[in-house]
Each structure stands twice: as structure tokens, then as C-alpha cells.
Design an enzyme around this catalytic site. Structure first.
Site, mmCIF file in Angstrom:
data_model
loop_
_atom_site.group_PDB
_atom_site.id
_atom_site.type_symbol
_atom_site.label_atom_id
_atom_site.label_comp_id
_atom_site.label_asym_id
_atom_site.label_seq_id
_atom_site.Cartn_x
_atom_site.Cartn_y
_atom_site.Cartn_z
ATOM 1 N NE ARG A 120 35.598 89.721 51.962
ATOM 2 C CZ ARG A 120 35.495 90.585 50.975
ATOM 3 N NH1 ARG A 120 35.670 91.849 51.210
ATOM 4 N NH2 ARG A 120 35.209 90.189 49.772
ATOM 5 C CE LYS A 175 36.547 74.942 34.713
ATOM 6 N NZ LYS A 175 35.182 74.693 35.205
ATOM 7 C CG ASP A 229 40.908 69.439 34.372
ATOM 8 O OD1 ASP A 229 39.958 68.652 34.555
ATOM 9 O OD2 ASP A 229 41.012 70.147 33.358
ATOM 10 C CG HIS A 230 36.385 67.995 38.627
ATOM 11 N ND1 HIS A 230 36.072 69.109 37.905
ATOM 12 C CD2 HIS A 230 35.345 67.154 38.455
ATOM 13 C CE1 HIS A 230 34.895 68.943 37.326
ATOM 14 N NE2 HIS A 230 34.424 67.756 37.641
ATOM 15 C CE LYS A 249 34.646 63.792 36.208
ATOM 16 N NZ LYS A 249 33.508 63.788 37.087
ATOM 17 C CD GLU A 300 27.420 69.600 33.063
ATOM 18 O OE1 GLU A 300 27.240 69.663 34.281
ATOM 19 O OE2 GLU A 300 27.985 70.480 32.401
ATOM 20 C CG ASP A 350 31.974 75.605 32.729
ATOM 21 O OD1 ASP A 350 32.550 75.975 33.770
ATOM 22 O OD2 ASP A 350 31.020 74.801 32.722
ATOM 23 C CG HIS A 383 36.681 69.679 32.843
ATOM 24 N ND1 HIS A 383 37.635 69.847 33.818
ATOM 25 C CD2 HIS A 383 35.583 70.343 33.300
ATOM 26 C CE1 HIS A 383 37.134 70.584 34.801
ATOM 27 N NE2 HIS A 383 35.890 70.905 34.504
ATOM 28 C CE LYS A 441 26.831 74.007 32.496
ATOM 29 N NZ LYS A 441 27.374 73.111 33.504
HETATM 30 C C1 BG6 Z 1 32.865 72.113 36.190
HETATM 31 C C2 BG6 Z 1 32.076 73.105 35.384
HETATM 32 O O1 BG6 Z 1 34.240 72.355 36.069
HETATM 33 O O2 BG6 Z 1 32.580 70.796 35.713
HETATM 34 C C3 BG6 Z 1 30.596 72.815 35.485
HETATM 35 O O3 BG6 Z 1 32.344 74.408 35.864
HETATM 36 C C4 BG6 Z 1 30.317 71.388 35.081
HETATM 37 O O4 BG6 Z 1 29.840 73.700 34.680
HETATM 38 C C5 BG6 Z 1 31.219 70.432 35.845
HETATM 39 O O5 BG6 Z 1 28.964 71.125 35.407
HETATM 40 C C6 BG6 Z 1 31.080 69.029 35.318
HETATM 41 O O6 BG6 Z 1 31.735 68.151 36.177
HETATM 42 P P1 BG6 Z 1 31.238 66.669 36.362
HETATM 43 O O7 BG6 Z 1 32.270 66.041 37.233
HETATM 44 O O8 BG6 Z 1 29.863 66.733 36.986
HETATM 45 O O9 BG6 Z 1 31.182 66.078 34.992
#
Ligand code: BG6
Length: 499
Positions: A47, A146, A175-176, A180, A214, A233, A238, A338
């Protein structure tokens, strides 16, 4: 590598964080490696009113300066658009046609949804109104970030809605974690070595532990996170995908559906949780204020955007079982959180102990047994822990490490997850993307947890001091031994590592 057809990548939500921090840097990395087709363009859409030049200079700030940078930036375009308004889509259609003509690009399009999830229902419908969903003149693919829903019902609804406009083989649910390198290496480690797979089962494995810790808190995402929590999350997506790769049977071939069928079977074999199981097998926690390295650190409820009475979990730990032939009776443990002591993601395979303690109780705690640690990040690599004789009199045993670190492959570029996943989608390879049925299956599995938390306010949310390994009770989940307390370096562990 498969050939990539010339195409335009359209990023919806282009003024957001993901575009500048992850997507455009990943595209630039691909460009520098000459992996993008020569006829290629990116059209950022959102936007915010920006010109092409303004968009390019915004992106430039996040890219390393290099002689190739200007040529790369020339491939970026921008179109301001009210993405929720269907009457705006003819403008998008015209813009795409004109970029395609000007750059001699065939009308192949990838649409990347990096927007708030409320638009996941609307953008595909609007694309379909102007015929941009149908692969008549070229390929049309849709990448969806996601969250894929917030519970089983909304996940099903989302899938149904997407399938109204795009076919399953056009949809790429990102799903990143699957992007990896080290996650994919789990398949190679397991299925390309004769030594691991024969012992990868209940006969030899005591239990499996997966940690994704994390050290950061929720930063500026409190508003989002407070409605999500660690389960939605990290766990449903993941961590479940990691479970899929650790536990799956060998696929017949390395192809998208063969692999994804095996992952789905793992999810289908998860022993369903009752709401009572949730009380005994699932631990949730929330970080509270404390001091890290002598400095005061805020608790979760003091974070921006978070309800001061919030019961959202920032820590999640769970014990569960996979009821199939391979894993019968083997407990799996997962935890994520976290504000834990360090950032680390790893899978630990704990092997069964030898049948008798020939060497007595020694510093090599027999209880720890042999472990194989698959380190996803950081200090990516693999570590094998086993007992060796301490030189000298007697038969004392100590634990030693055999380790491989990706950093030893100094000449190899370790692609970022987004680099790998974008490239795969450009090649039409969905192997590392989640399939709709698998996403629904994982939601189905975790739904009783959400229900129990909602229906039973007696289930505690344990506080844990920011910078610690989560609530103490999470330790009690693991009946045979303890969690590994990993440090930043793969080979180090213990309760007190670097922060
Ligand atoms: C994301 C979450 O999908 O993955 C985040 O929304 C999280 O909260 C992150 O920090 C973690 O990804 P990575 O690659 O840093 O382990």
C-alpha cells in the site's frame, strides 16, 4: 540444477520487514551466484506509495555494496496497490504485462504472500478475478508464508480457500526451517550412510530430543506474539517438520511427493494427546524479569504490545510418542523458548546404554549414553559422543567427542534458507515446502493442547527467569536423564554457557 524459466516474482507486502531483511538479500545472493535467469524481475507490491527508485534505495540499505549491486537493483520494480481491493488488480495485471514486455520475460509469475494472514484469503481471489491464477500463458505459483491458520479449523479453511483459486501443485507453503542446509542434511546423514540407518529405531534409540532455543525475547513483535505463543509460532510448524525429517521412513525417490508422503505418515502416527495428557506431558512457561550478565532484563509482560496479564507461553516443552513400527515406545521430547541462555537448534539422538556396566559408574555417566547431536544452528555440524578409556591404571571411562563442523568446508557457500527455498520454487520443486494435508495433520495433533489450555485454567504457566533454560519442571519431563544443555559451540554443553 533444473533450468529456471524467465519469470517475474511479485512480492505482496513488499514494504514489510521480511522483504528487506530476508527476501531481497536472498535474491541478491542468488544473483551473485548467477543462479537467477537472465530475464528476471521482482515487483514489490504494497500500500505504501513508493516509486521504483525509492523502493530500490530502501532495499539497497540491506545489501552489501558490490560492483554487481546496481545491475541487480535495476531488476526491482514497485507498484503501490490496495491489495485488498479487487478493482485495483487490473492495474497490477497491466504493470506485470509491461514489465514482462520491456524485459522480454514470458508471462511466468510467482506470487509471494508476505502480508498479514488476513489477506491470504483475499489476494488469491483478487488474482483469480484478473486471470492471474491460471497457468495458461506461463506458470503461476503462489508462495504463502506462515502462519497457515491459527488452529485446525482456520488451517482447513485457509487450505480450502487457496484451493478455490490455485491447485495444490501451484501452492508453496514456506516453512523456512526446511530451507536450512542442516535440516536437509538430516536426510543425507540418515539415508546415505550404512552405519546410521540400521540403528535408527526403537531397538537402539533410547529417546530423541529436539531443542530450538532463542536468546532474544519478542523484540518489537509483542503484538503478534501475544496472540500466537511458542506453540503456534514454532512447534506446530518448524519443530514438527524437524520431527518429520528425523522420524520418516526412507522415501522411494528424492522427489517432492515421495518425501512429503513419508513426512505425512509420521504425522499420522503421532499418538493423539488427550486433554489429560496435556496436563502431564506438556509444559508451558513465560519469561519473567531477571538479570543477565548483571543487567536487568524485562519480563515478557513488560514487553511492548503484550498484555500485562498475558498467559501466552514463551516456552514450550513436550513429551510425545510416534506409534509406528520404527518408533514404538521411544519418547520424543521437544522444547523451544525465547530468552533462553543461548540461540541453538539441535536434534539429539540418545542411544540405548550397553547391556551391562562392565566398567562401573565412572565419570562417563553411563546414564548419558551415546549421543548423536545434529546441530541445525549455529556452529552447524554433527557431534558423536562416546566413552573412551582414560589413559593409565584401571578402566576408567570418559566421554569424548567426534565432531564435524560445516565451517570446515570453508570453500562452500552455505545458502540461507530463503535462498534455497526461493530457488526451489523458481525451479518448480516443492520438496522443501509443506503440503496442505501435512499442515492440517500437525494442527490436528496440537489442537488438544490449545483446547486444554483454553478449557482448563488450572494448567499452569510457569514463570522462568529470562536467561535461564525455562521452568525447572521441564526437566522432569525427561525420565531417562536430562536435556542436553547446549552451548553456542557444538561440542560444549552444560548448565552454564555463554549468554
Ligand atoms: C519464526 C518465528 O518463524 O522463526 C520467530 O516467527 C522465530 O519467532 C524464528 O524467532 C526462528 O527462526 P530461526 O531461523 O532464527 O531459528
Amino acid at each position: 540444477m533444473k533450468n529456471i524459466d524467465p519469470h517475474i516474482l511479485v512480492i505482496f507486502g513488499a514494504s514489510g520487514d521480511l522483504t528487506k531483511r530476508k527476501l531481497v538479500p536472498a535474491l541478491y545472493a542468488l544473483y551473485k551466484q548467477k543462479l537467477l535467469p537472465e530475464q528476471f524481475a521482482v515487483l514489490g507490491v504494497s500500500r505504501t506509495n513508493l516509486s521504483d527508485e525509492e523502493f530500490r534505495s530502501r532495499m539497497k540499505e540491506f545489501l552489501p555494496t558490490n560492483s554487481e549491486l546496481d545491475a541487480f537493483l535495476d531488476m526491482l520494480y514497485y507498484q503501490p496497490l490496495s491489495t485488498s481491493e479487487s478493482y485495483e488488480y487490473p492495474i497490477l495485471h497491466d504493470r506485470l504485462t509491461s514489465i514482462a514486455k520491456a524485459n522480454s520475460i514470458a508471462e511466468n509469475y510467482i506470487f509471494y504472500l508476505s502480508t498479514p494472514p488476513s489477506l491470504y484469503e483475499i489476494i488469491p481471489a483478487n488474482l483469480s478475478n484478473v486471470g492471474l491464477n491460471k497457468p495458461n500463458d506461463g506458470f503461476r505459483r503462489l508462495i504463502v508464508e506462515k502462519p497457515f491458520g491459527t488452529n485446525l479449523e482456520t488451517a482447513k479453511e485457509l487450505n480450502k480457500n487457496l484451493l478455490n483459486y490455485f491447485d495444490e501443485d501451484q501452492i508453496y507453503r514456506i516453512d523456512h526451517y526446511l530451507g536450512k542446509e542442516t535440516v536437509q542434511n538430516m536426510l543425507v546423514t540418515r539415508f546415505s550412510n550404512g552405519i546410521f540407518e540400521p540403528i535408527w529405531n526403537h531397538n537402539f534409540i533410547q529417546h530423541v530430543e529436539i531443542t530450538s532455543a532463542e536468546s532474544l525475547g519478542v523484540e518489537d513483535r509483542g503484538g503478534y506474539y501475544d496472540h500466537s505463543g511458542a506453540m503456534r509460532d514454532m512447534v506446530q510448524n518448524h519443530l514438527m517438520q524437524l520431527v518429520g525429517f528425523v522420524a520418516m521412513e526412507p522415501p522411494v525417490v528424492i522427489e517432492a511427493d515421495a518425501i512429503r508422503n513419508e513426512v505425512l505418515k509420521v504425522f499420522q502416527s503421532l499418538r493423539p494427546l488427550t486433554e489429560d495428557d496435556v496436563a502431564s506431558q506438556v509444559i508451558r512457561g513465560q519469561y519473567i524479569e531477571s538479570k543477565i550478565k548483571g543487567e536487568p532484563v524485562k519480563g515478557y509482560r513488560q514487553e511492548k504490545g503484550v498484555d500485562t496479564e498475558s498467559r501466552t507461553e514463551t516456552f514450550f516443552g513436550m513429551k510425545f510418542f510416534i506409534d509406528n513400527w520404527r518408533w514404538s515406545g521411544v519418547p520424543f521430547y521437544i522444547r523451544t523458548g525465547k530468552k533462553l541462555p543461548t540461540r541453538v537448534t539441535e536434534v539429539v539422538i540418545h542411544f540405548k546404554k550397553p547391556p551391562m556396566h562392565l566398567f562401573g559408574q565412572t565419570p562417563f555417566s553411563i546414564d548419558a549414553g551415546n549421543q548423536m547431536v545434529i546441530r541445525i544452528q549455529p556452529d552447524e555440524g554433527i557431534l558423536l559422543k562416546f566413552g573412551m578409556k582414560v589413559p593409565g591404571a584401571g578402566f576408567n571411562v570418559q566421554t569424548v567427542n567426534m565432531d564435524f563442523h560445516y565451517s570446515d568446508l570453508a570453500d562452500k557457500h552455505l545458502p540461507s534458507a530463503y535462498e534455497r527455498l526461493l530457488l526451489d520454487c523458481m525451479q518448480g520443486d516443492a520438496t522443501l515446502y509443506s503440503r496442505g494435508d501435512a499442515v492440517e495433520k500437525t494442527w490436528e495433533y496440537v489442537q488438544p493442547i490449545l483446547n486444554a489450555w483454553k478449557n482448563n485454567s488450572d494448567i499452569p504457566v510457569y514463570g522462568y527467569p529470562a536467561g535461564s533454560w525455562g521452568p525447572d519442571v521441564a526437566d522432569d519431563l525427561v525420565e531417562t536423564g536430562t536435556w542436553r544443555y547446549p552451548c553456542k559451540n557444538l561440542t560444549d554443553d552444560g548448565n552454564y554457557c555463554e549468554l
